[in-house]
Motif scaffolding. Structure first.
Motif, PDB file in Angstrom:
ATOM      1  N   UNK A  20     -14.302  40.046  -1.929  1.00 48.47           N
ATOM      2  CA  UNK A  20     -15.018  39.516  -2.790  1.00 48.47           C
ATOM      3  C   UNK A  20     -15.441  40.396  -4.618  1.00 48.47           C
ATOM      4  N   UNK A  21     -15.062  41.442  -4.099  1.00 48.62           N
ATOM      5  CA  UNK A  21     -14.840  41.481  -5.236  1.00 48.62           C
ATOM      6  C   UNK A  21     -13.541  42.064  -6.593  1.00 48.62           C
ATOM      7  N   UNK A  22     -11.743  41.893  -5.819  1.00 45.96           N
ATOM      8  CA  UNK A  22     -11.336  41.724  -6.337  1.00 45.96           C
ATOM      9  C   UNK A  22     -11.142  39.891  -6.462  1.00 45.96           C
ATOM     10  N   UNK A  23     -11.964  39.221  -6.321  1.00 46.56           N
ATOM     11  CA  UNK A  23     -11.736  38.129  -6.892  1.00 46.56           C
ATOM     12  C   UNK A  23     -13.434  37.889  -7.846  1.00 46.56           C
ATOM     13  N   UNK A  24     -13.855  38.483  -8.024  1.00 44.03           N
ATOM     14  CA  UNK A  24     -15.249  38.542  -9.099  1.00 44.03           C
ATOM     15  C   UNK A  24     -14.365  39.238 -10.451  1.00 44.03           C
ATOM     16  N   UNK A  25     -13.729  39.919  -9.892  1.00 47.83           N
ATOM     17  CA  UNK A  25     -12.793  40.736 -11.115  1.00 47.83           C
ATOM     18  C   UNK A  25     -11.827  39.946 -11.287  1.00 47.83           C
ATOM     19  N   UNK A  26     -11.182  39.134 -11.237  1.00 43.66           N
ATOM     20  CA  UNK A  26      -9.881  38.023 -11.362  1.00 43.66           C
ATOM     21  C   UNK A  26     -10.273  36.431 -11.930  1.00 43.66           C
ATOM     22  N   UNK A  27     -11.707  36.231 -11.908  1.00 37.87           N
ATOM     23  CA  UNK A  27     -12.208  34.804 -11.808  1.00 37.87           C
ATOM     24  C   UNK A  27     -12.565  34.969 -13.837  1.00 37.87           C
ATOM     25  N   UNK A  28     -13.132  34.050 -14.306  1.00 44.58           N
ATOM     26  CA  UNK A  28     -13.617  33.274 -15.698  1.00 44.58           C
ATOM     27  C   UNK A  28     -14.516  33.945 -15.501  1.00 44.58           C
ATOM     28  N   UNK A  29     -14.706  34.103 -16.798  1.00 44.23           N
ATOM     29  CA  UNK A  29     -16.280  34.765 -17.485  1.00 44.23           C
ATOM     30  C   UNK A  29     -16.386  34.196 -18.980  1.00 44.23           C
ATOM     31  N   UNK A  30     -17.886  33.703 -18.779  1.00 49.08           N
ATOM     32  CA  UNK A  30     -18.325  32.906 -20.418  1.00 49.08           C
ATOM     33  C   UNK A  30     -19.086  33.970 -20.749  1.00 49.08           C
ATOM     34  N   UNK A  31     -18.544  34.424 -22.099  1.00 51.87           N
ATOM     35  CA  UNK A  31     -19.590  35.459 -23.331  1.00 51.87           C
ATOM     36  C   UNK A  31     -19.492  35.227 -24.518  1.00 51.87           C
ATOM     37  N   UNK A  32     -20.903  34.541 -25.038  1.00 55.49           N
ATOM     38  CA  UNK A  32     -21.468  34.073 -26.423  1.00 55.49           C
ATOM     39  C   UNK A  32     -21.547  34.865 -26.940  1.00 55.49           C
ATOM     40  N   UNK A  33     -21.319  34.340 -28.277  1.00 51.31           N
ATOM     41  CA  UNK A  33     -21.991  35.037 -29.094  1.00 51.31           C
ATOM     42  C   UNK A  33     -22.975  35.428 -29.348  1.00 51.31           C
ATOM     43  N   UNK A  34     -24.041  34.229 -29.150  1.00 55.36           N
ATOM     44  CA  UNK A  34     -25.311  34.314 -29.435  1.00 55.36           C
ATOM     45  C   UNK A  34     -25.736  33.487 -27.796  1.00 55.36           C
ATOM     46  N   UNK A  35     -26.936  33.600 -27.704  1.00 59.69           N
ATOM     47  CA  UNK A  35     -27.133  31.962 -25.871  1.00 59.69           C
ATOM     48  C   UNK A  35     -28.767  31.591 -26.835  1.00 59.69           C
ATOM     49  N   UNK A  36     -28.739  32.106 -28.012  1.00 63.19           N
ATOM     50  CA  UNK A  36     -30.304  31.105 -28.626  1.00 63.19           C
ATOM     51  C   UNK A  36     -30.381  30.918 -29.534  1.00 63.19           C
ATOM     52  N   UNK A  37     -30.425  30.228 -30.151  1.00 61.58           N
ATOM     53  CA  UNK A  37     -30.868  29.954 -32.279  1.00 61.58           C
ATOM     54  C   UNK A  37     -32.925  29.549 -32.228  1.00 61.58           C
ATOM     55  N   UNK A  38     -33.058  30.413 -33.464  1.00 57.22           N
ATOM     56  CA  UNK A  38     -33.962  30.249 -33.239  1.00 57.22           C
ATOM     57  C   UNK A  38     -34.555  29.401 -34.658  1.00 57.22           C
ATOM     58  N   UNK A  39     -35.043  27.807 -34.853  1.00 55.85           N
ATOM     59  CA  UNK A  39     -34.943  27.383 -36.437  1.00 55.85           C
ATOM     60  C   UNK A  39     -35.728  27.375 -37.227  1.00 55.85           C
ATOM     61  N   UNK A  40     -37.067  28.082 -36.314  1.00 52.94           N
ATOM     62  CA  UNK A  40     -38.520  27.988 -36.951  1.00 52.94           C
ATOM     63  C   UNK A  40     -38.917  26.812 -37.029  1.00 52.94           C
ATOM     64  N   UNK A  41     -39.405  26.645 -38.071  1.00 51.93           N
ATOM     65  CA  UNK A  41     -40.871  25.290 -37.960  1.00 51.93           C
ATOM     66  C   UNK A  41     -39.638  24.194 -38.213  1.00 51.93           C
ATOM     67  N   UNK A  42     -39.755  22.952 -37.881  1.00 47.43           N
ATOM     68  CA  UNK A  42     -39.117  21.763 -38.524  1.00 47.43           C
ATOM     69  C   UNK A  42     -39.754  20.570 -38.560  1.00 47.43           C
ATOM     70  N   UNK A  43     -39.810  19.674 -39.058  1.00 46.14           N
ATOM     71  CA  UNK A  43     -40.473  18.901 -39.513  1.00 46.14           C
ATOM     72  C   UNK A  43     -40.281  17.662 -38.108  1.00 46.14           C
ATOM     73  N   UNK A  44     -41.520  16.207 -37.560  1.00 47.22           N
ATOM     74  CA  UNK A  44     -41.270  15.756 -36.353  1.00 47.22           C
ATOM     75  C   UNK A  44     -40.492  15.102 -37.352  1.00 47.22           C
TER      76      UNK A  44
END
Length: 132
Positions: A20-44
């Motif tokens: 199982x450890x070998x399978x986990x090490x050989x799979x795909x891994x997602x790395x995000x530059x950022x996982x959230x963005x805050x736009x602050x105030x926006x108009x409805x």
């Protein structure tokens, strides 16, 4: 005989754990530059968009099977073809604030074959009323 059974069980456990450890090490891994963005105030009624950049830092091709938003006000688009190890891709997300008020956290779930099969990104905003 009992010692032999215990030894065999321990050996089998170690082999399963190592596989199982070998399978986990050989799979795909997602790395995000950022996982959230805050736009602050926006108009409805305003629509905001952001492109999340992801990189497959694993050793196998990354296949994104689905991307789902928490509501119909948030629309994602994602790559349908596999992302090779070391390569990047984009997930574009737009949020339409029509009918929304106050603090909003639009979460998008990314379902894939990665070692962590569900990842999340989010668009954060504070929807304020239109001024007449």
């Amino acid at each position: 005989m009992k010692k032999l059974a215990i030894l065999f069980s321990l050996f089998a456990f170690v082999m399963v754990f190592q596989a199982q450890a070998q399978d986990a090490g050989s799979g795909a891994v997602i790395s995000f530059k950022e996982s959230s963005v805050d736009f602050g105030d926006i108009v409805q009624g305003q629509t905001v968009q952001h492109t999340f950049v992801l990189t497959n830092t694993g050793k196998s091709p990354l296949v994104i099977s689905n991307v789902a938003a928490t509501c119909g006000c948030t629309v994602p688009s994602w790559p349908k073809e596999p992302v090779a190890p070391g390569k990047s891709a984009e997930i574009k997300v737009s949020f339409n604030s029509t009918g929304k008020m106050g603090k909003q956290n639009s979460v998008v779930r990314i379902y894939s074959n990665a070692t962590e099969p569900i990842e999340k990104v989010s668009l954060i905003s504070n929807v304020i009323p239109k001024s007449n």
